[in-house]
Design a protein around this motif. Structure first.
Motif, PDB file in Angstrom:
ATOM      1  N   ASN A  23      59.682  87.037 143.628  1.00 22.82           N
ATOM      2  CA  ASN A  23      59.635  85.683 143.099  1.00 22.82           C
ATOM      3  C   ASN A  23      58.491  85.524 142.098  1.00 22.82           C
ATOM      4  O   ASN A  23      58.644  84.884 141.050  1.00 22.82           O
ATOM      5  CB  ASN A  23      59.490  84.690 144.242  1.00 22.82           C
ATOM      6  CG  ASN A  23      59.517  83.254 143.770  1.00 22.82           C
ATOM      7  OD1 ASN A  23      60.541  82.738 143.336  1.00 22.82           O
ATOM      8  ND2 ASN A  23      58.372  82.578 143.839  1.00 22.82           N
ATOM      9  N   GLN A  24      57.328  86.099 142.406  1.00 20.19           N
ATOM     10  CA  GLN A  24      56.187  86.030 141.498  1.00 20.19           C
ATOM     11  C   GLN A  24      56.511  86.709 140.170  1.00 20.19           C
ATOM     12  O   GLN A  24      56.137  86.210 139.096  1.00 20.19           O
ATOM     13  CB  GLN A  24      54.968  86.694 142.144  1.00 20.19           C
ATOM     14  CG  GLN A  24      54.391  85.930 143.325  1.00 20.19           C
ATOM     15  CD  GLN A  24      53.269  86.689 144.000  1.00 20.19           C
ATOM     16  OE1 GLN A  24      52.632  87.548 143.395  1.00 20.19           O
ATOM     17  NE2 GLN A  24      53.036  86.411 145.272  1.00 20.19           N
ATOM     18  N   PHE A  25      57.220  87.850 140.245  1.00 20.06           N
ATOM     19  CA  PHE A  25      57.588  88.543 139.011  1.00 20.06           C
ATOM     20  C   PHE A  25      58.505  87.671 138.152  1.00 20.06           C
ATOM     21  O   PHE A  25      58.303  87.554 136.935  1.00 20.06           O
ATOM     22  CB  PHE A  25      58.287  89.864 139.344  1.00 20.06           C
ATOM     23  CG  PHE A  25      58.948  90.502 138.149  1.00 20.06           C
ATOM     24  CD1 PHE A  25      58.199  91.187 137.204  1.00 20.06           C
ATOM     25  CD2 PHE A  25      60.324  90.408 137.960  1.00 20.06           C
ATOM     26  CE1 PHE A  25      58.802  91.773 136.107  1.00 20.06           C
ATOM     27  CE2 PHE A  25      60.932  90.985 136.863  1.00 20.06           C
ATOM     28  CZ  PHE A  25      60.169  91.672 135.935  1.00 20.06           C
ATOM     29  N   TYR A  26      59.510  87.052 138.773  1.00 23.68           N
ATOM     30  CA  TYR A  26      60.441  86.236 137.999  1.00 23.68           C
ATOM     31  C   TYR A  26      59.797  84.943 137.507  1.00 23.68           C
ATOM     32  O   TYR A  26      60.173  84.428 136.448  1.00 23.68           O
ATOM     33  CB  TYR A  26      61.702  85.953 138.815  1.00 23.68           C
ATOM     34  CG  TYR A  26      62.724  87.066 138.717  1.00 23.68           C
ATOM     35  CD1 TYR A  26      63.514  87.203 137.582  1.00 23.68           C
ATOM     36  CD2 TYR A  26      62.889  87.987 139.734  1.00 23.68           C
ATOM     37  CE1 TYR A  26      64.441  88.223 137.473  1.00 23.68           C
ATOM     38  CE2 TYR A  26      63.809  89.020 139.638  1.00 23.68           C
ATOM     39  CZ  TYR A  26      64.585  89.123 138.502  1.00 23.68           C
ATOM     40  OH  TYR A  26      65.499  90.154 138.386  1.00 23.68           O
ATOM     41  N   ASP A  27      58.836  84.403 138.250  1.00 23.68           N
ATOM     42  CA  ASP A  27      58.080  83.256 137.736  1.00 23.68           C
ATOM     43  C   ASP A  27      57.386  83.630 136.431  1.00 23.68           C
ATOM     44  O   ASP A  27      57.392  82.878 135.459  1.00 23.68           O
ATOM     45  CB  ASP A  27      57.038  82.803 138.770  1.00 23.68           C
ATOM     46  CG  ASP A  27      57.620  81.853 139.801  1.00 23.68           C
ATOM     47  OD1 ASP A  27      58.679  81.249 139.522  1.00 23.68           O
ATOM     48  OD2 ASP A  27      57.026  81.702 140.877  1.00 23.68           O
ATOM     49  N   TRP A  28      56.774  84.811 136.440  1.00 20.82           N
ATOM     50  CA  TRP A  28      56.116  85.294 135.224  1.00 20.82           C
ATOM     51  C   TRP A  28      57.138  85.524 134.109  1.00 20.82           C
ATOM     52  O   TRP A  28      56.889  85.179 132.941  1.00 20.82           O
ATOM     53  CB  TRP A  28      55.381  86.597 135.539  1.00 20.82           C
ATOM     54  CG  TRP A  28      54.874  87.309 134.325  1.00 20.82           C
ATOM     55  CD1 TRP A  28      53.704  87.079 133.653  1.00 20.82           C
ATOM     56  CD2 TRP A  28      55.533  88.375 133.610  1.00 20.82           C
ATOM     57  NE1 TRP A  28      53.586  87.930 132.586  1.00 20.82           N
ATOM     58  CE2 TRP A  28      54.695  88.736 132.532  1.00 20.82           C
ATOM     59  CE3 TRP A  28      56.723  89.054 133.803  1.00 20.82           C
ATOM     60  CZ2 TRP A  28      55.033  89.744 131.642  1.00 20.82           C
ATOM     61  CZ3 TRP A  28      57.065  90.053 132.913  1.00 20.82           C
ATOM     62  CH2 TRP A  28      56.232  90.396 131.850  1.00 20.82           C
ATOM     63  N   ALA A  29      58.294  86.109 134.445  1.00 21.20           N
ATOM     64  CA  ALA A  29      59.319  86.392 133.436  1.00 21.20           C
ATOM     65  C   ALA A  29      59.860  85.106 132.811  1.00 21.20           C
ATOM     66  O   ALA A  29      60.163  85.074 131.615  1.00 21.20           O
ATOM     67  CB  ALA A  29      60.461  87.199 134.063  1.00 21.20           C
ATOM     68  N   ARG A  36      58.091  82.283 132.466  1.00 22.32           N
ATOM     69  CA  ARG A  36      57.034  81.788 131.580  1.00 22.32           C
ATOM     70  C   ARG A  36      56.985  82.565 130.277  1.00 22.32           C
ATOM     71  O   ARG A  36      56.677  82.006 129.216  1.00 22.32           O
ATOM     72  CB  ARG A  36      55.675  81.869 132.282  1.00 22.32           C
ATOM     73  CG  ARG A  36      55.519  80.926 133.461  1.00 22.32           C
ATOM     74  CD  ARG A  36      54.058  80.795 133.874  1.00 22.32           C
ATOM     75  NE  ARG A  36      53.474  82.073 134.252  1.00 22.32           N
ATOM     76  CZ  ARG A  36      53.492  82.563 135.485  1.00 22.32           C
ATOM     77  NH1 ARG A  36      54.066  81.860 136.467  1.00 22.32           N
ATOM     78  NH2 ARG A  36      52.933  83.728 135.759  1.00 22.32           N
ATOM     79  N   GLN A  37      57.314  83.869 130.346  1.00 23.16           N
ATOM     80  CA  GLN A  37      57.335  84.695 129.140  1.00 23.16           C
ATOM     81  C   GLN A  37      58.658  84.603 128.388  1.00 23.16           C
ATOM     82  O   GLN A  37      58.839  85.253 127.361  1.00 23.16           O
ATOM     83  CB  GLN A  37      57.052  86.157 129.515  1.00 23.16           C
ATOM     84  CG  GLN A  37      55.701  86.397 130.178  1.00 23.16           C
ATOM     85  CD  GLN A  37      54.540  86.051 129.277  1.00 23.16           C
ATOM     86  OE1 GLN A  37      54.577  86.318 128.079  1.00 23.16           O
ATOM     87  NE2 GLN A  37      53.510  85.447 129.845  1.00 23.16           N
ATOM     88  N   ARG A  38      59.604  83.832 128.938  1.00 20.19           N
ATOM     89  CA  ARG A  38      60.923  83.623 128.337  1.00 20.19           C
ATOM     90  C   ARG A  38      61.756  84.906 128.281  1.00 20.19           C
ATOM     91  O   ARG A  38      62.604  85.079 127.397  1.00 20.19           O
ATOM     92  CB  ARG A  38      60.798  83.016 126.937  1.00 20.19           C
ATOM     93  CG  ARG A  38      60.115  81.648 126.940  1.00 20.19           C
ATOM     94  CD  ARG A  38      60.077  81.036 125.558  1.00 20.19           C
ATOM     95  NE  ARG A  38      59.441  79.729 125.579  1.00 20.19           N
ATOM     96  CZ  ARG A  38      59.268  78.952 124.504  1.00 20.19           C
ATOM     97  NH1 ARG A  38      59.710  79.383 123.318  1.00 20.19           N
ATOM     98  NH2 ARG A  38      58.672  77.781 124.614  1.00 20.19           N
TER      99      ARG A  38
END
Length: 205
Positions: free
Chosen positions: A64-70, A72-74
C-alpha cells in the motif's frame, strides 16, 4: 539493510504473483480484484503458503505504501487495494492529526489469537508446515504442491529480478544519452551556460 529488504520482498511477491497467476499483468495495471486474489492465495488457498495474519498485515501495508507513492508520482491513477472508512475512535481517546480517514479493508484480524495463545498458534503453524509422514498416499499432498509452487515462484522471482536489473541499466543508459544529446544541442545552438554569481554574504565571508 533489513528495513530495505522487507519492502522489496513484499513487492517482489506481489509482482511475481501478477506475472505468474494473473496473465503477466504489470504492477501499473493491477486492480483491487488482483489484490483480493493475492490475499486469497497468500492466506486461504490450499496450495498457498497460509501466512499468519501479522505477516499478511505487514506485507499489504508495504504494498500500500508503494502504491501511495506511485499515485503521488502519477505512475498509476489509484491504489489497487480496497479501503474502508475508519471506525470512529472511542470517546476520550487521543486521535493523531495525521491519521487517515480510511484503513485497509483486507487487514487480518486473527492476530489477537496469536498474541493471547502463542503456544496453540505455534502448534498450528508447525502442523501446517510439517512434511508428510512416511507411507502417505502417492498422489501429491498439500505439502508437495506447496513446495512445487514455491519453487516455481522462486524461479519467476529470479527472472523478474533479472528483468528489473536490465530495466535499470536501460534507464541509466537513456539518462546518459539524454545528457549527451542536450549538451550537443546546446553547443549547436550556441547556448552559453550562466555561472552563478556568489552572493555578497558569501563574498565577504
Amino acid at each position: 539493510m533489513e528495513q530495505q529488504r522487507q519492502p522489496a520482498r513484499a513487492l517482489a511477491r506481489f509482482f511475481t504473483f501478477l506475472h505468474t497467476a494473473r496473465g503477466g499483468k504489470s504492477w501499473r495495471t493491477a486492480t483491487e480484484a488482483d489484490l483480493l486474489t493475492f490475499h486469497q492465495w497468500r492466506r486461504r488457498d490450499e496450495a498457498g503458503p497460509h501466512v499468519e495474519g501479522t505477516t499478511w498485515n505487514q506485507e499489504v501495508s508495504l504494498v500500500n505504501q508503494f502504491y501511495d507513492w506511485a499515485v503521488r508520482q502519477r505512475y498509476v491513477a489509484a491504489v489497487p487495494i480496497p479501503h474502508r472508512a475508519r471506525r470512529p475512535a472511542p470517546m476520550g481517546s487521543v486521535v493523531r492529526a495525521f491519521d487517515s480517514s480510511t484503513v485497509l479493508a483486507i487487514y487480518a484480524h486473527d492476530t489477537t489469537f496469536r498474541r493471547h495463545f502463542p503456544d496453540i498458534a505455534q502448534k498450528i503453524a508447525a502442523l501446517r508446515s510439517a512434511p508428510p509422514t512416511p507411507g502417505a498416499p502417492s498422489k501429491p499432498t498439500r505439502y508437495d504442491r506447496r513446495v512445487a509452487r514455491n519453487a516455481k515462484l522462486k524461479r519467476h522471482n529470479r527472472e523478474l529480478t533479472e528483468t528489473l536489473t536490465l530495466a535499470a541499466c536501460h534507464i541509466q543508459r537513456i539518462t546518459l544519452e539524454n545528457q549527451k544529446l542536450r549538451e550537443e544541442l546546446e553547443a549547436a545552438m550556441g547556448v552559453a551556460r550562466l555561472t552563478p554569481i556568489p552572493s555578497r554574504r558569501s563574498a565577504t565571508s
